[in-house]
Design a protein around this motif. Structure first.
Motif, PDB file in Angstrom:
ATOM      1  N   MET A   1       0.700  -1.257   0.043  1.00 17.83           N
ATOM      2  CA  MET A   1       0.191  -0.080  -0.017  1.00 17.83           C
ATOM      3  C   MET A   1       0.873   1.347  -0.015  1.00 17.83           C
ATOM      4  O   MET A   1       1.742   1.326   0.737  1.00 17.83           O
ATOM      5  N   ASP A   2       0.387   2.280  -1.074  1.00 11.39           N
ATOM      6  CA  ASP A   2       1.298   3.526  -0.676  1.00 11.39           C
ATOM      7  C   ASP A   2       0.884   4.467   0.214  1.00 11.39           C
ATOM      8  O   ASP A   2       0.014   4.364   0.884  1.00 11.39           O
ATOM      9  N   GLN A   3       2.091   4.992   1.085  1.00 15.78           N
ATOM     10  CA  GLN A   3       1.655   5.781   1.885  1.00 15.78           C
ATOM     11  C   GLN A   3       1.456   7.157   1.045  1.00 15.78           C
ATOM     12  O   GLN A   3       1.928   7.563   0.368  1.00 15.78           O
ATOM     13  N   ILE A   4       0.592   7.852   2.156  1.00 11.40           N
ATOM     14  CA  ILE A   4       0.237   9.232   1.613  1.00 11.40           C
ATOM     15  C   ILE A   4       0.729  10.309   2.815  1.00 11.40           C
ATOM     16  O   ILE A   4       0.992   9.841   3.973  1.00 11.40           O
ATOM     17  N   ALA A   5       0.822  11.621   2.391  1.00 13.25           N
ATOM     18  CA  ALA A   5       1.025  12.611   3.311  1.00 13.25           C
ATOM     19  C   ALA A   5      -0.192  12.920   4.151  1.00 13.25           C
ATOM     20  O   ALA A   5      -1.276  12.780   3.575  1.00 13.25           O
ATOM     21  N   TYR A   6       0.142  13.455   5.336  1.00  7.80           N
ATOM     22  CA  TYR A   6      -1.261  14.049   6.153  1.00  7.80           C
ATOM     23  C   TYR A   6      -1.954  14.998   5.216  1.00  7.80           C
ATOM     24  O   TYR A   6      -3.023  15.434   5.309  1.00  7.80           O
ATOM     25  N   ALA A   7      -1.089  15.925   4.492  1.00  5.50           N
ATOM     26  CA  ALA A   7      -1.915  16.978   3.748  1.00  5.50           C
ATOM     27  C   ALA A   7      -2.716  16.486   2.810  1.00  5.50           C
ATOM     28  O   ALA A   7      -3.833  16.925   2.344  1.00  5.50           O
ATOM     29  N   ASP A   8      -2.364  15.016   2.270  1.00  2.96           N
ATOM     30  CA  ASP A   8      -3.176  14.378   1.452  1.00  2.96           C
ATOM     31  C   ASP A   8      -4.703  14.237   1.910  1.00  2.96           C
ATOM     32  O   ASP A   8      -5.522  14.099   1.249  1.00  2.96           O
ATOM     33  N   PHE A   9      -4.689  13.504   3.152  1.00  4.67           N
ATOM     34  CA  PHE A   9      -5.757  13.229   3.807  1.00  4.67           C
ATOM     35  C   PHE A   9      -6.573  14.251   4.072  1.00  4.67           C
ATOM     36  O   PHE A   9      -7.774  14.412   4.128  1.00  4.67           O
ATOM     37  N   GLU A  10      -6.052  15.554   4.588  1.00  2.79           N
ATOM     38  CA  GLU A  10      -6.786  16.692   4.781  1.00  2.79           C
ATOM     39  C   GLU A  10      -7.395  17.400   3.776  1.00  2.79           C
ATOM     40  O   GLU A  10      -8.481  17.856   4.061  1.00  2.79           O
ATOM     41  N   ARG A  11      -7.543  17.019   2.551  1.00  4.36           N
ATOM     42  CA  ARG A  11      -7.910  17.418   1.261  1.00  4.36           C
ATOM     43  C   ARG A  11      -9.036  16.531   1.033  1.00  4.36           C
ATOM     44  O   ARG A  11      -9.963  17.240   0.478  1.00  4.36           O
ATOM     45  N   VAL A  12      -9.313  15.330   1.602  1.00  3.65           N
ATOM     46  CA  VAL A  12     -10.426  14.803   1.557  1.00  3.65           C
ATOM     47  C   VAL A  12     -11.640  15.332   2.558  1.00  3.65           C
ATOM     48  O   VAL A  12     -11.304  14.909   3.879  1.00  3.65           O
ATOM     49  N   ASP A  13     -12.730  15.819   2.332  1.00  2.00           N
ATOM     50  CA  ASP A  13     -13.528  16.462   3.410  1.00  2.00           C
ATOM     51  C   ASP A  13     -14.755  15.129   3.726  1.00  2.00           C
ATOM     52  O   ASP A  13     -15.689  15.052   2.737  1.00  2.00           O
ATOM     53  N   ILE A  14     -14.559  14.784   4.664  1.00  6.96           N
ATOM     54  CA  ILE A  14     -15.697  13.607   5.114  1.00  6.96           C
ATOM     55  C   ILE A  14     -16.371  14.375   6.154  1.00  6.96           C
ATOM     56  O   ILE A  14     -16.011  14.729   7.143  1.00  6.96           O
ATOM     57  N   ARG A  15     -17.703  14.201   5.944  1.00  9.89           N
ATOM     58  CA  ARG A  15     -18.844  14.794   6.690  1.00  9.89           C
ATOM     59  C   ARG A  15     -19.688  13.695   7.235  1.00  9.89           C
ATOM     60  O   ARG A  15     -20.259  12.807   6.607  1.00  9.89           O
TER      61      ARG A  15
END
Length: 112
Positions: A1-15
């Motif tokens: 599995m590829d790792q992502i930066a925390y900034a990548d996660f922050e771009r996904v807006d889950i509500r």
């Protein structure tokens, strides 16, 4: 599995939102339900097509809180504009089980 930066996660807006209407979607290629989900002030009601027919019926979804990605581009599914991606996990047979908070939270609350 590829790792992502925390900034990548922050771009996904889950509500979190509450299902205010749900209707069968017989026009969809795979069995699905049309959902209208209230995400509160600032986002409002958004619609989604979700393949939930194994464990859920439209009438049992109304009033249920769900988690969804609200910042994906809309997609057309059998002529219906799906504006958010409602999130779920596969059960042991691959059928969708919805993600939702354990306790009631304000609609529009952002996952972190």
């Amino acid at each position: 599995m590829d790792q992502i930066a925390y900034a990548d996660f922050e771009r996904v807006d889950i509500r979190v939102g509450t299902v205010v209407d749900a209707q069968p979607f017989p026009e969809a290629r795979k069995p699905a339900i049309k959902l209208w989900v209230e995400f509160g002030e600032g986002i409002g009601v958004r619609q989604s097509s979700a393949q939930l027919t194994v464990h859920y019926t439209p009438d049992r979804l109304i009033g249920r809180q769900v988690m969804a990605v609200v910042n994906f581009a809309p997609r057309r599914i059998a002529g219906f504009e799906s504006q958010v991606l409602v999130l779920g996990l596969p059960d042991e047979n691959g059928a969708v089980v919805l993600l939702r908070p354990d306790l009631k939270v304000p609609d529009g609350a952002k996952m972190f």
